[in-house]
Write an enzyme that holds these catalytic residues in place. Sequence first.
Site, short mmCIF file in Angstrom:
data_model
loop_
_atom_site.label_atom_id
_atom_site.label_comp_id
_atom_site.label_asym_id
_atom_site.label_seq_id
_atom_site.Cartn_x
_atom_site.Cartn_y
_atom_site.Cartn_z
N LYS A 39 -3.10 -1.09 8.43
CA LYS A 39 -1.89 -1.88 8.19
C LYS A 39 -1.08 -1.26 7.03
CE LYS A 39 -4.26 -5.10 5.13
NZ LYS A 39 -5.20 -6.22 5.10
N ARG A 134 -6.70 -18.69 3.95
CA ARG A 134 -5.48 -17.99 4.34
C ARG A 134 -5.16 -18.32 5.79
NH1 ARG A 134 -5.01 -11.50 3.43
NH2 ARG A 134 -6.51 -11.37 5.12
N TYR A 255 17.44 3.15 -20.79
CA TYR A 255 17.97 1.79 -20.90
C TYR A 255 17.21 0.97 -21.93
CZ TYR A 255 20.34 2.43 -16.36
OH TYR A 255 21.13 2.85 -15.35
N MET A 303 15.83 3.52 -11.82
CA MET A 303 15.68 3.39 -10.37
C MET A 303 15.12 4.67 -9.73
SD MET A 303 18.53 2.17 -7.62
CE MET A 303 18.90 0.64 -8.47
C1 LIG Z 1 -6.57 -5.73 4.82
C2 LIG Z 1 -7.71 -6.31 5.53
C3 LIG Z 1 -8.97 -5.68 5.53
C4 LIG Z 1 -9.27 -4.44 4.73
O1 LIG Z 1 -9.49 -4.78 3.37
P1 LIG Z 1 -9.92 -3.66 2.31
O2 LIG Z 1 -10.22 -4.43 1.09
O3 LIG Z 1 -8.78 -2.75 2.15
O4 LIG Z 1 -11.10 -2.96 2.87
C5 LIG Z 1 -9.96 -6.23 6.32
N1 LIG Z 1 -9.75 -7.35 7.04
C6 LIG Z 1 -8.57 -8.00 7.03
C7 LIG Z 1 -8.41 -9.23 7.84
C8 LIG Z 1 -7.53 -7.52 6.27
O5 LIG Z 1 -6.37 -8.18 6.24
#
Ligand SMILES: *Cc1c(COP(=O)(O)O)cnc(C)c1O
Length: 378
Positions: A39, A134, A255, A303
């Site tokens: 992801k 979650r 800045y 930036m």
């Molecule tokens: C991002 C994610 C992982 C991977 O987590 P890491 O700590 O990067 O290994 C695994 N399972 C789910 C559901 C995630 O969202």
Amino acid sequence: MSRVLQAEINLKSLVDNFHFIKSITKRANKSTKIIAIVKADAYGHGAIEVSKCLQKNNVDYLGVAFYDEALSLRESKIDCPILLLFDREIEGIFKYKLTPVIFDINHAKELSEYARKKGVKIPVHVKVETGMGRLGIYENICEQVRKIANMPNLSIEGVMSHLSIAEDPLWSAEQINKFKELKKCLSNLGISPIFHISNSAGIFLEDAIFDAVRPGIMLYGYSTKSVLDGIRPCMTLKTKLLDIRKLPKGTPISYGKTFITKRDSLIGVIPIGYADGYFRRLSNRGFIIVRGKKAPVVGTICMDITMIDLTEIPEARVEDEVIILGSYGNEKITAWDIASWADTIPYEVLTSLGSKAKKKYIYETEGMYNDFRESKKS
Ligand SMILES: *Cc1c(COP(=O)(O)O)cnc(C)c1O
């Protein structure tokens, strides 16, 4: 001049990290599958290249957050199973043979209905709550999973949950026990899919390795422990010195005048800023490696521009390659270092810095860092 922020991604390190993870999980359970999490553009490393490489190395599954990520993998001819973690997509699931994670019973109903109309059966993974707070089915879990299992044209291939503090064995044990109880309850109902709860940090808890694990950050060479033998960071970030200026003592830099030279100074200017994911929080806190030495960031990060103090590195020249993340000689800056300077975690460092950089893929066994090049103009 084209963009000079370059991320070098060492795919050999990725492959080695992948095999390292496999070797650990195999010790706990011979048939554990790997669901490689790609992801957020593979944590800033480039999801397409990373996924192609993992597919070549026979990864069991890839995991992405959203549908458009899965789509771009399929369009790049990646045909291994893809788990869709956080999406309610229906049509595309069927069109691109994706495996949805169901975290809500209505989503299951819609998928089942669509599959029935199409006359096909699809594999799904069901997410359940064990303490992450979650997503996931959170009431009468066993009963609800049974309901989903009985829906027409769905086949529960996996049941998953997520550890919220994998570094804490006591809290994780509570989560794991809930997960085990569910496994028993479902097994009594004749439902025996694969179970998975473990992210990277969970891989070190033998009890958390069920039938599959879902490593993300470890694939890219980091762990929740700041140093871990056996894995190597995949990403090196470099840019070039844009300018070097000789400024007298008492000169304000950038800045807000947050830095004023305390001596006659050499100030380097580098073309990276907060728009590149180089956090403004690193102002007067970060370091950059120049000719094998660490130069402190001075003044407020702009930036697109950051200033560094080169007074102790007079040999530096305009257009020298400088290392933002990676190492040269004995000096090293890891995503952990940047995270600690900026009060964040390596995940945010990698996704922020990796996403904007121009990527170059290499495949090198050693010395992922050691290819500093001096300016030709020196
Ligand atoms: C991002 C994610 C992982 C991977 O987590 P890491 O700590 O990067 O290994 C695994 N399972 C789910 C559901 C995630 O969202």
